[in-house]
Scaffold this active site. Structure first.
Site, PDB file in Angstrom:
ATOM      1  N   ARG A  55     -10.268 -11.403   2.396  1.00 29.17           N
ATOM      2  CA  ARG A  55     -11.146 -12.466   1.895  1.00 29.17           C
ATOM      3  C   ARG A  55     -10.428 -13.821   1.888  1.00 29.17           C
ATOM      4  O   ARG A  55     -11.059 -14.863   2.014  1.00 29.17           O
ATOM      5  CB  ARG A  55     -11.686 -12.092   0.508  1.00 29.17           C
ATOM      6  CG  ARG A  55     -10.636 -11.849  -0.518  1.00 29.17           C
ATOM      7  CD  ARG A  55     -11.147 -11.080  -1.730  1.00 29.17           C
ATOM      8  NE  ARG A  55     -11.176  -9.637  -1.511  1.00 29.17           N
ATOM      9  CZ  ARG A  55     -11.547  -8.751  -2.431  1.00 29.17           C
ATOM     10  NH1 ARG A  55     -11.957  -9.151  -3.619  1.00 29.17           N
ATOM     11  NH2 ARG A  55     -11.523  -7.454  -2.161  1.00 29.17           N
ATOM     12  N   LYS A  59       0.848  -1.201   0.000  1.00 36.70           N
ATOM     13  CA  LYS A  59       0.000   0.000   0.000  1.00 36.70           C
ATOM     14  C   LYS A  59       0.880   1.246   0.000  1.00 36.70           C
ATOM     15  O   LYS A  59       1.934   1.258   0.636  1.00 36.70           O
ATOM     16  CB  LYS A  59      -0.849   0.041   1.281  1.00 36.70           C
ATOM     17  CG  LYS A  59      -2.032  -0.914   1.318  1.00 36.70           C
ATOM     18  CD  LYS A  59      -2.804  -0.735   2.622  1.00 36.70           C
ATOM     19  CE  LYS A  59      -3.938  -1.731   2.769  1.00 36.70           C
ATOM     20  NZ  LYS A  59      -5.024  -1.569   1.806  1.00 36.70           N
TER      21      LYS A  59
END
Ligand code: BES
Ligand code: ZN
Ligand code: ZN
Length: 453
Positions: free
Chosen positions: A306, A232
């Site tokens: 996820r 990120k």
């Protein structure tokens, strides 16, 4: 630090009134109070302090046009002088006023000594004080976990926290650590967490009577989300200590369930990992096997939530609970869709979704349903595996993430997935900046109504 409500009758009276009650209340007051309010031109709006004939504080008065709102009186806890007050209001407003007081006086002071003393609140009804304290303790547990810096809230610390809460209520705690995840077939949790020096874990809390209906909670426990090799940028990484917010939410919800002794058989499953960068990190393009048997191509290592959730959800289905709730700081896209203060949720059960939406308004804990729009499922197609962990387009990102998770949930088990911010970006009454619980009071109320408190 947070404040609980005392069960006591001593203190300076704190009168809370609906604005419409003000004139009839005033009529019952002695001339000194009438004169004071008259000479200070108090019109029945907000907080005022009333002295006695010696100039000592006699009582405090707060009027609002809508005391029903949970946070109507929240800020007075910070405005009153540091004395003990005793609550004096209609029984219908007591619980909310006490909860608001506790939520408002929260301060995260683990690393910073906060010197300013605060007012405390007492109430005569011990049962209401206890109910309020359950909500205050649960919410502040969530806030403390999220606010704690990642370095001090790694999987091993989270394990200690979950174990402590389990033992507090006579539940049991077990965990799988590092290689044990592979031995017991949790490959995605291990793959995401293996690059960290803080070994990945699966935390498992059980509580309640085996005769009661089963409810299972699953929470995303990414203790820090650097993004992995798909690193990120710094601005996006800055708040990622909160990426274990889902885990904090389900532990807070479990606290509510256990403290109220709801007649359910509860299981809480938390995949707890750090999404770190290292030579042995999982990579874009890797194909992972899942507990369910579905193969996943890693399109983006930053879509790690996820991945850890899918193995936990498969396990959640194994003992066929009545319903599964998961909470996760899963997508930025959900924040784009609904903003940071309204959590989105997805449900395979229309009735539960409707009941929950209706309840959430009364609980002043709104949640908003988003669709599991099947047509977007093919955005997750992979050329080399059964599914990709990430769609090529960012559009509908909260939906594609939810559709990914749905692949791992047995179709006959009602499932609700909450995509939450877990953070207050701006201070609001009763909701200080920083870690926050969203939706857990509403889900608790749903469970209490369904299973009976
Ligand atoms: N933890 C983030 C999601 C997140 C970001 C939640 C900011 C709340 C606020 C998650 O692991 C993530 O990085 N998701 C990606 C998914 C993308 C790579 C498909 C995102 O939302 O950008
Ligand atoms: Zn991520
Ligand atoms: Zn994440």
């Amino acid at each position: 630090m947070h404040q609980t409500i005392k069960h006591a009758s001593d203190g300076i009276p704190l009168h809370l009134l609906q604005k419409t009650q003000f004139s009839s209340w005033l009529a019952t007051q002695p001339p000194s109070v009438k004169n004071w309010l008259n000479s200070t031109q108090y019109q029945g709006n907000g907080l005022t302090l009333i002295p006695d004939s010696n100039g000592e504080l006699a009582c405090a008065l707060f009027c609002s046009h809508d005391l029903q709102g949970l946070f109507a009186s929240a800020d007075i806890a910070k405005q009153l002088p540091p004395r003990q007050f005793v609550l004096n209001c209609d029984a219908q407003f007591e619980l909310n006023a006490a909860i608001a007081w506790g939520l408002s006086s929260y301060q995260f002071d683990k690393y910073k000594k906060i010197e300013t003393p605060r007012a405390t609140l007492a109430m005569e009804d011990g049962a209401v004080a206890q109910r309020a304290n359950h909500v205050i303790n649960a919410t502040c547990l969530v806030r403390d976990m999220i606010n704690t810096p990642a370095g001090d809230m790694m999987p091993e610390h989270m394990a200690n926290t979950v174990e402590a809460v389990a033992l507090q209520f006579g539940g049991t705690f077990s965990q799988l650590v590092d290689e044990e995840l592979l031995e017991h077939n949790y490959p995605t949790i291990h793959a995401v967490g293996r690059a960290s020096v803080h070994a990945p874990r699966l935390l498992d809390l059980r509580w309640g009577d085996q005769q009661h209906p089963k409810v299972t909670l699953v929470g995303k426990g990414v203790c820090f989300d650097s993004g992995g090799l798909d690193l990120k940028p710094s601005a996006a990484m800055r708040l990622m200590k909160k990426d274990m917010g889902g885990a904090a939410h389900v532990l807070g919800l479990a606290y509510l369930i256990m403290s109220h002794k709801l007649p359910i058989q509860l299981r809480v499953i938390i995949p707890s990992v750090e999404n770190a960068v290292s030579a042995n990190a999982f990579r874009p393009g890797d194909v992972l096997q899942t507990r369910h048997g579905i193969s996943v191509e890693v399109d983006n290592t930053d879509a790690e939530g996820r991945l850890v959730l899918c193995d936990a959800l498969s396990e959640a289905c194994n003992d066929k609970p009545d319903v599964i709730f998961d909470f996760a700081t899963l997508t930025g896209a959900c924040r784009v869709a609904l903003g940071t203060e309204l959590p989105g949720f997805f449900s395979t059960d229309n009735q539960i979704a409707q009941d929950l939406m209706a309840l959430s308004e009364n609980n002043h804990d709104p949640v908003w349903r988003l669709p599991l729009h099947k047509a977007y499922r093919n955005l997750l197609k992979s050329d080399v595996a059964d599914i990709s962990n990430c769609a090529a387009t960012p559009f509908g990102g909260a939906i594609t993430a939810a559709l990914y998770l749905q692949e791992f949930v047995a179709p006959d088990i009602p499932w609700l997935h909450f995509d939450v911010m877990a953070w207050n970006n701006r201070p609001l009454p009763g909701r200080p900046l920083g870690g926050e619980a969203f939706g857990i009071r509403s889900v608790f109320d749903y469970l209490a109504q369904r299973y009976g408190a």
